[in-house]
Design a protein around this motif. Structure first.
Motif, PDB file in Angstrom:
ATOM      1  N   THR A 106       0.841  -1.201   0.000  1.00 12.38           N
ATOM      2  CA  THR A 106       0.000   0.000   0.000  1.00 12.38           C
ATOM      3  C   THR A 106       0.873   1.247   0.000  1.00 12.38           C
ATOM      4  O   THR A 106       1.768   1.385   0.840  1.00 12.38           O
ATOM      5  CB  THR A 106      -0.922   0.031   1.225  1.00 12.38           C
ATOM      6  N   LYS A 159      -3.501   0.270  -3.229  1.00 13.88           N
ATOM      7  CA  LYS A 159      -3.205  -0.998  -2.565  1.00 13.88           C
ATOM      8  C   LYS A 159      -3.053  -2.080  -3.617  1.00 13.88           C
ATOM      9  O   LYS A 159      -4.007  -2.418  -4.326  1.00 13.88           O
ATOM     10  CB  LYS A 159      -4.302  -1.370  -1.567  1.00 13.88           C
ATOM     11  N   LEU A 179      -7.475   5.990   6.811  1.00 16.39           N
ATOM     12  CA  LEU A 179      -8.534   5.041   6.469  1.00 16.39           C
ATOM     13  C   LEU A 179      -8.448   4.627   5.005  1.00 16.39           C
ATOM     14  O   LEU A 179      -8.607   3.442   4.664  1.00 16.39           O
ATOM     15  CB  LEU A 179      -9.902   5.666   6.753  1.00 16.39           C
ATOM     16  N   SER A 182      -5.465   2.170   4.788  1.00 14.22           N
ATOM     17  CA  SER A 182      -5.601   0.893   5.491  1.00 14.22           C
ATOM     18  C   SER A 182      -6.789   0.075   5.005  1.00 14.22           C
ATOM     19  O   SER A 182      -6.758  -1.159   5.035  1.00 14.22           O
ATOM     20  CB  SER A 182      -5.725   1.137   7.001  1.00 14.22           C
ATOM     21  N   ALA A 183      -7.838   0.736   4.546  1.00 10.12           N
ATOM     22  CA  ALA A 183      -9.031   0.017   4.091  1.00 10.12           C
ATOM     23  C   ALA A 183      -9.653   0.776   2.922  1.00 10.12           C
ATOM     24  O   ALA A 183     -10.666   1.465   3.085  1.00 10.12           O
ATOM     25  CB  ALA A 183     -10.031  -0.122   5.231  1.00 10.12           C
ATOM     26  N   ASP A 185     -11.516   0.015   0.491  1.00 11.52           N
ATOM     27  CA  ASP A 185     -12.917  -0.263   0.180  1.00 11.52           C
ATOM     28  C   ASP A 185     -13.869   0.408   1.162  1.00 11.52           C
ATOM     29  O   ASP A 185     -15.061   0.567   0.871  1.00 11.52           O
ATOM     30  CB  ASP A 185     -13.167  -1.775   0.182  1.00 11.52           C
ATOM     31  N   SER A 186     -13.357   0.783   2.341  1.00 10.07           N
ATOM     32  CA  SER A 186     -14.199   1.414   3.360  1.00 10.07           C
ATOM     33  C   SER A 186     -14.152   2.932   3.314  1.00 10.07           C
ATOM     34  O   SER A 186     -14.907   3.597   4.039  1.00 10.07           O
ATOM     35  CB  SER A 186     -13.773   0.940   4.757  1.00 10.07           C
TER      36      SER A 186
END
Length: 607
Positions: A106, A159, A179, A182-183, A185-186
């Motif tokens: 990432t 990512k 955010l 780290s995520a 899709d969120s």
């Protein structure tokens, strides 16, 4: 890396990434399993050499899947394409978005360029790094302009994986950027492209009239709002008639050079050498520029239609759309639009049943400002380092793959649609006699309503900034981006035309308008511009390679000293600037001194 292949082997994921693009290898020298190969002969070498232009997509395939490009992966890609490893290494290391050293899967790109720097990008970076800490599995990289200036500061998370995932955070906070990394899709969805157009839905709009009105994913909605009527008229006029309309309209290139579009198309169409190619330059990397992104995200079918018309007029049957690697949403929208147009007969072997064949291929850039120069862009597509070529010959004679090529940017091409639908005389009546039609301006910085504004040529800088809501304490306005020039707050009556800005001693460029109030430290801003040109110089010619470094060094010294020493460095800056302007191969070196010179002469930056 040298000319010979090493002993490093690709991992299964790396091999799969390359094979997904190129197909399985056909012979052992190309990477197939030797146990199943007949080693007495080889096949496919000539075909592989003809696929050199797939080097950049191959590097993207590896980088997208793994996050970086290992020696084994590069070796395998080179075997598949018969490219010497040293040359492929030179290409891979040319682009900022690739890495040939191990890094986390990432990568969080945080823009630290002009608009974002003024909005607190350095503090944002520090906060992100403190929050993530060591061993987070995220690489935080300070990035040049991400083309999200209306939502500064901005961050882009990528990512690696199958598929690669991306997320944008803009305007970014430490929490949202972390955010996104780290995520992905969120992360919250990006706002609609219309949010970047304060005038969205206005009756006066020509180029932006569909942004925020039509569904960018729907071909039927595009057609319901006048889509493809320009292409049908083009088929009625014929190639020569289309070129005549574009010529009579007075349309000139919107990328900054302002070359007459009709003359360029006519010169390409008249070349006896075939095939002809069309290239759309969607690599808008000038700091402060984001108009092409908004058009591609908000009205992608318009670009597909405009490229089809340009190709028809110039006798091209293949078009390349060279898109910034930092524009994942534009990529998704354009891939969808091209697929839908192809499925519905608007692209392919028989466009609209007219017996004309044309198709579009998207090529992604990978973070190189210099690839906005047309011949550097050609080299990039062909699988070489994105370094400019000497002219002549000009692209209309020998361009992409050595064939006649017409190259236009997104805004220029989209202007062709209203020219054909309203007619050249009506289009030419917009604007001024020498600068015809509407123009898009990218307004950001110290304004209340940053975004893309559409105005007819001839409107003044003050009128534009009044629409954007300029804040109190305005200290300077940068026209044309890093390659442009500063103007003072008392120069708001400058007409926004190519000739008007030239007479005022500045440049319109691609339409960048960056406003800075008195809270922005001007010396730090000039240093950032110098750092940008130092990083983005391709290094091919000495005046630019050395001059951009000397310019940055002198600005560092001036920031630390005053008096005679500072005066000596300013004299040195002028000498270096003249050398770059007179002797550099391309526009990067020729314009690298412009903003600094204007800040010294017009703003008294170091008095």
């Amino acid at each position: 890396m040298d000319l010979h292949f090493g002993d490093s082997k690709p991992t299964d994921d790396e091999r799969a990434a390359v094979d997904a693009l190129l197909g399985p290898p056909e012979s052992s020298w190309e990477g197939a399993d030797r146990s199943d190969a007949d080693l007495r002969w080889a096949k496919g070498g000539r075909a592989a050499r003809d696929r050199r232009d797939l080097l950049l997509p191959g590097l993207h395939a590896i980088n997208d899947r793994i996050g970086w490009i290992s020696e084994g992966a590069l070796d395998y890609l080179c075997r598949r394409l018969t490219v010497p490893p040293s040359e492929a290494y030179g290409v891979a290391t040319f682009y900022a978005m690739f890495s040939v050293k191990p890094r986390p899967a990432t990568v969080l790109h945080v823009c630290t360029d002009l608009a974002c720097a003024a909005a607190g990008a350095n503090e944002l970076c520090a906060g992100i790094e403190a929050r993530l800490g060591l061993g987070s599995g995220v690489s935080v990289e300070r990035s040049p302009c991400l083309g999200l200036c209306e939502r500064a500061p901005a961050a882009l998370a990528i990512k690696a994986g199958d598929p690669v995932r991306t997320a944008v955070s803009a305007p970014a906070t430490v929490h949202d950027a972390v955010l996104a990394a780290s995520a992905p899709d969120s992360a919250p969805e990006e706002p609609a492209a219309a949010m970047a157009v304060p005038q969205a839905g206005g009756d006066e709009l020509v180029l932006l009239k569909r942004v925020g009105v039509v569904d960018p994913m729907s071909l039927d909605d595009y057609r319901a709002h006048g889509g493809y009527s320009a292409l049908r008229r083009a088929f009625e006029l014929g190639p020569a008639g289309v070129i005549r309309e574009v010529t009579d309209s007075g349309l000139v290139g919107r990328g900054g050079a302002a070359f007459p579009t009709g003359r360029k198309w006519q010169a390409t169409a008249s070349q006896p050498d075939h095939p002809h190619y069309l290239v759309c330059n969607a690599d808008e990397s000038e700091p402060g520029t984001f108009k092409d992104r908004v058009l591609m995200e908000g009205d992608p079918y318009a670009l597909v239609e405009a490229m089809t018309i340009a190709a028809y007029a110039t006798g091209a049957h293949k078009g390349y759309l060279y898109l910034r690697g930092e524009y994942p949403r534009a990529l998704a929208r354009l891939e969808h639009a091209i697929a839908q147009a192809r499925a519905r007969g608007f692209l392919g072997d028989d466009v609209l049943g007219q017996g004309y064949a044309f198709d579009i291929e998207i090529r992604r850039g990978a973070g190189a400002y210099i690839c906005g120069e047309e011949t550097a862009l050609f080299n990039s597509i062909e699988g070489y380092r994105g370094e400019p070529r000497s002219k002549p010959p000009f692209p209309v004679e020998k361009g992409l793959f050595g064939k006649p090529t017409v190259e236009n940017n997104v805004e220029t091409l989209v202007n062709v649609l209203p020219i054909l639908t309203m007619g050249a005389p009506a289009y030419a009546a917009i604007g001024t006699e020498r600068s015809t039609g509407p123009k898009l301006f990218c307004v950001s910085g110290s304004v209340a309503r940053p975004g893309i504004y559409e105005l007819p040529f001839g409107a003044t800088l003050g009128e534009l900034l009044e629409l954007a809501g300029v804040r109190d304490g305005l200290r300077a306005v940068l026209l044309g981006g890093a390659a442009g020039g500063f103007v003072r707050p008392d120069e708001m009556d400058i007409p926004l035309t190519f000739e008007g800005t030239r007479e005022a001693g500045t440049t319109l460029g691609s339409g960048v308008v960056l406003a800075f109030d008195d809270t922005v430290p001007l010396p730090r801003l000039l240093l950032r511009i110098a750092e940008f040109f130092r990083d983005e110089s391709c290094g091919q010619c000495v005046p630019c390679r050395v001059g951009t470094v000397r310019q940055e060094e002198a600005l560092h010294r001036i920031a630390e000293r005053t008096g005679t020493a500072a005066a000596d460095d300013i004299a040195l800056l002028r000498e270096v600037g003249r050398a770059m302007r007179d002797a550099s191969i391309c526009g990067l070196g020729q314009t690298a001194w412009n903003a600094v010179e204007s800040a010294i002469d017009r703003l008294g930056a170091y008095e």
